[in-house]
Design an enzyme around this catalytic site. Structure first.
Site, PDB file in Angstrom:
ATOM      1  N   GLY A   7      76.289  60.506 108.772  1.00 26.43           N
ATOM      2  CA  GLY A   7      75.653  59.350 109.830  1.00 26.43           C
ATOM      3  C   GLY A   7      76.505  57.971 109.637  1.00 26.43           C
ATOM      4  CE  LYS A  13      75.646  54.150 113.472  1.00 25.48           C
ATOM      5  NZ  LYS A  13      74.782  54.973 112.644  1.00 25.48           N
ATOM      6  CG  ASP A  47      71.534  53.856 113.391  1.00 29.55           C
ATOM      7  OD1 ASP A  47      71.583  54.611 114.617  1.00 29.55           O
ATOM      8  OD2 ASP A  47      72.436  53.915 112.658  1.00 29.55           O
ATOM      9  CG  ASP A  48      73.984  49.786 112.791  1.00 30.90           C
ATOM     10  OD1 ASP A  48      72.768  49.265 112.389  1.00 30.90           O
ATOM     11  OD2 ASP A  48      74.793  50.122 111.965  1.00 30.90           O
ATOM     12  CD1 TRP A  61      70.363  56.960 106.000  1.00 30.09           C
ATOM     13  CD2 TRP A  61      70.151  57.293 108.312  1.00 30.09           C
ATOM     14  NE1 TRP A  61      71.665  56.528 106.870  1.00 30.09           N
ATOM     15  CE2 TRP A  61      71.389  57.010 108.022  1.00 30.09           C
ATOM     16  CE3 TRP A  61      69.597  57.469 109.618  1.00 30.09           C
ATOM     17  CZ2 TRP A  61      72.395  56.817 109.024  1.00 30.09           C
ATOM     18  CZ3 TRP A  61      70.743  57.525 110.684  1.00 30.09           C
ATOM     19  CH2 TRP A  61      71.865  57.113 110.350  1.00 30.09           C
ATOM     20  CG  ASN A 105      75.018  58.192 105.898  1.00 29.85           C
ATOM     21  OD1 ASN A 105      75.907  58.787 106.292  1.00 29.85           O
ATOM     22  ND2 ASN A 105      75.203  56.765 106.252  1.00 29.85           N
TER      23      ASN A 105
HETATM   24  C1  GDL Z   1      73.879  51.706 108.466  1.00 29.41           C
HETATM   25  C2  GDL Z   1      74.008  52.505 109.486  1.00 29.41           C
HETATM   26  C3  GDL Z   1      74.897  53.669 108.863  1.00 29.41           C
HETATM   27  C4  GDL Z   1      76.043  53.443 107.796  1.00 29.41           C
HETATM   28  C5  GDL Z   1      75.295  52.787 106.887  1.00 29.41           C
HETATM   29  C6  GDL Z   1      76.304  51.929 105.701  1.00 29.41           C
HETATM   30  C7  GDL Z   1      71.671  53.433 109.337  1.00 29.41           C
HETATM   31  C8  GDL Z   1      70.419  53.794 110.018  1.00 29.41           C
HETATM   32  N1  GDL Z   1      72.710  53.012 110.151  1.00 29.41           N
HETATM   33  O1  GDL Z   1      73.146  50.608 108.638  1.00 29.41           O
HETATM   34  O2  GDL Z   1      75.363  54.419 110.009  1.00 29.41           O
HETATM   35  O3  GDL Z   1      76.691  54.559 107.407  1.00 29.41           O
HETATM   36  O4  GDL Z   1      74.443  51.631 107.306  1.00 29.41           O
HETATM   37  O5  GDL Z   1      77.135  51.361 106.063  1.00 29.41           O
HETATM   38  O6  GDL Z   1      71.775  53.423 107.982  1.00 29.41           O
END
Ligand code: GDL
Length: 633
Positions: free
Chosen positions: A33, A64, A140-141, A241, A276
């Site tokens: 992610g 992303k 998100d974002d 997450w 992640n």
């Molecule tokens: C985030 C982003 C993710 C990213 C992470 C670290 C989420 C839900 N979205 O906010 O894609 O990898 O920060 O930079 O975590």
């Protein structure tokens, strides 16, 4: 795959509480992610097989920067990519891993548009045809307000648009026995809109899983109480997450340490934990193997023992060669890494420990290279680690060459006097309208870009109430519309440090964005208090690619959040086109302070993005390149 894995808690058993059991996580896994280079097809195959081996149950596909996941979400996968996805789905099945596919349409979708909905379903159906049964809608974002008039009319709020889309998609999937997970726009306690989240919790169908990253984007600790509190807002247990060991926010850095700081009783307050990882797939397996241990038996989990076992399992007796890497990169995003002074502003850089570490890492690389002849698993790892040694060397060399630093007894010392400016008492009154005629005899300073003077100048003055600032740009080709975002076009960005004692950007600080006047997009200046601290502030301070404005506007939108910074009260600005470019004036109440810290950057975009800065530090996009403005001399 809801598997309940209850394990007896030995401590409680010893206390005679034999009835009580601490649950293991229903499931655990990996979410691809992150931003930046997605994993290669080979990386993903290796990862799925690894996950099967260590017992991580779920893989979520959400890189992303796969255009078909986010920026070009409407387009079906071309044949080559479709076949690769097919192979991943089959490999996941063989490894006993559930494959979830997520899509992120939020940057460009019109939520009320039936063609957009049709495209979304068509894309999801293309992936469903490969045998995928679990889907994610990830918003998100993305801009935190509705950006299309049609949506504002149809829904009024972003929450209502998200509830409607999620439920519609959920019904479409549920009708054929498939599931949906949602990453909402507010996904952490650190920032975002809780009213939005409450609407999501109340409105989204109970069967839909909702993700949460913890108290921060990357959280040092996460407790069961925090998860339960969030769960109350969501009206269901969140899926965690976990943004460890992701390194997309600090691409000079690796995270090789074990999972820590996640409470032993967290499982009961969540439905699962999904990590992640780093852009480096094989290096990620080291911490991910410890996640599997933690998720299987949270109360028996021992991070030190787990990381040792992980290295041994992955690399056998060659694992020892990795020790220097685990030592240097075994810390966490919220810790200060040995190499950090090279990237996050620091006045003094201790060169010797950095050079020593680089020598050891180089030796380790040589050993890994040698062992990889007989140990195939090490080859991919070696190739991922190697650039991280080269990167620190290059950065050290770059700062050593920079005239803003001087070498003193093995230290690299920033000449901080370069960033001190005296704002002289003004003799004439300043009219804040962007017309700089009253500034003719001012003490103008050039702005800097990588140590060179630019054709953008700035001057300061003061009176009893205000600090005045004038900016004169002297370049032509002002691009007043740069893509979707105001911050991608030419502009002046000023961050005023509201709390000089914290040494960093954060909640009390004020952000002022001045676009050139008469711009085609009719963009208005933005004056807003910064809405974040903690991880986000540090992440920004370390970001050399994205300017502060780009980040701020893409995350928070250009609707100013309520200004709470005291200095905003009475602040005035004016901008004007000139023969040579454009000019700006700002009056800032100084509240009787004898000095102020502010960062000033001017972004020009014709012929590529260039950021010029008042500070001479070698961090042009970095908002914490504060200069000190003295008001008492
Ligand atoms: C985030 C982003 C993710 C990213 C992470 C670290 C989420 C839900 N979205 O906010 O894609 O990898 O920060 O930079 O975590």
């Amino acid at each position: 795959m809801k598997r309940f894995k209850y394990l007896p808690l030995t401590v409680l058993a010893a206390l005679g509480c034999t009835e009580t059991q601490v649950p293991a996580f229903e499931f655990s896994g990996v979410i691809e992610g992150f931003y930046g280079p997605p994993w290669s097809h080979g990386d993903r195959l290796d990862m799925l097989r690894f996950m099967g081996r260590v017992g991580l149950d779920v893989y979520i596909y959400a890189p992303k920067d796969d255009p078909f996941h986010r920026s070009r979400w409407r387009e079906p996968y071309p044949e080559d990519e479709r076949q690769q996805l097919q192979e991943l789905v089959v490999t996941a099945q063989q490894a006993g891993v559930e494959f979830w596919y997520a899509i992120s349409p939020g940057l460009t979708i019109t939520y009320s548009d039936s063609t957009d909905y049709r495209d979304l379903v068509r894309k999801i159906d293309q992936v469903a045809d490969l045998g995928v049964e679990h889907f994610g809608l990830f918003v998100d974002d993305v801009p935190p307000q509705l950006t299309h008039d049609a949506d504002r009319k149809a829904f009024g709020t972003l929450a209502r648009a998200h509830v409607a889309l999620t439920n519609k998609l959920h019904e479409h999937l549920a009708a054929r026995g498939q599931t949906l997970a949602l990453t909402p726009t507010t996904y952490t306690n650190a920032w975002g809109d809780l009213e939005y989240l409450a609407e999501i919790g109340a409105g989204v169908a109970q069967e839909v899983t909702i993700l949460w990253t913890g108290p921060d984007v990357a959280s040092p600790t996460i407790s069961a109480a925090q998860a339960s509190d969030w769960g109350r807002l969501l009206r269901r247990k969140p899926l965690l997450w976990d943004n460890y060991p992701v390194n997309d926010y600090a691409r000079w850095r690796l995270f090789l340490g074990p999972f820590t700081g996640r409470a032993a009783d967290l499982a009961g307050a969540t439905i699962g934990i999904i990590a992640n990882p780093m852009n480096e797939a094989h290096a990620s397996m080291i911490p991910l193997a410890t996640l599997a241990d933690y998720a299987r038996d949270p109360s028996g989990y021992d991070p030190r023992q787990s990381i040792g076992a992980a290295l041994e399992m992955l690399y056998g007796e060659d694992a020892d060669a990795l020790n220097p890497f685990v030592e240097v990169f075994g810390d966490y995003g919220w810790d200060e890494n040995l190499f950090e002074p090279l990237y996050i502003l620091s006045d003094t850089i201790y060169v010797a420990p950095i050079e020593d570490a680089l020598t050891q890492l180089q030796t380790a690389l040589t050993n890994l290279e040698r062992s990889s002849a007989t140990n195939g698993a090490l080859r991919a790892l070696h190739d991922e680690l190697e650039p991280f040694v080269a990167r620190q060397r290059e950065r050290l060399a770059e700062l050593s060459r920079d005239p803003a630093y001087e070498e003193r007894n093995g230290l690299l010392v920033y000449r901080s006097e370069l960033d001190r400016v005296v704002a002289a008492q003004t003799t004439t009154s300043v009219v804040v309208d962007g017309d700089l005629s009253e500034w003719q005899d001012a003490d103008w300073r050039p702005l800097y870009r990588s140590g060179r003077s630019t054709d953008i100048r700035v001057a300061f003055r003061r009176d009893d109430e205000f600090l005045y600032l004038a900016v004169a740009t002297q370049y032509r080709n002002i691009r007043v519309r740069g893509g979707r975002m105001l911050g991608e076009a030419d502009h002046i960005a000023i961050v005023i440090d509201g709390d000089p004692t914290d040494g960093a950007i954060g909640k009390d600080d004020l952000f002022v964005l001045l676009p050139p006047p008469n711009n085609i997009a009719n963009a208005e200046p933005v004056v807003t208090a910064l809405p974040f601290e903690g991880f986000m502030a540090k992440w920004l301070a370390d970001n050399h690619a994205l300017t502060f404005t780009e980040f701020h506007l893409s995350t928070f939108g250009s609707d100013p959040s309520p200004v709470v910074a005291p200095m905003a009260d009475g602040l005035e600005y004016g901008t004007r086109r000139t023969r040579t470019g454009y000019s700006a004036e700002l009056a800032l109440p100084h509240l009787g302070r004898d000095r102020l810290r502010l960062s000033l950057t001017v972004t020009s975009t014709a012929g590529g993005k260039r950021v010029a800065s008042l500070s001479r530090r070698n961090y042009p996009a970095n908002p914490t390149t504060f200069a000190e403005i003295r008001l008492n001399q």
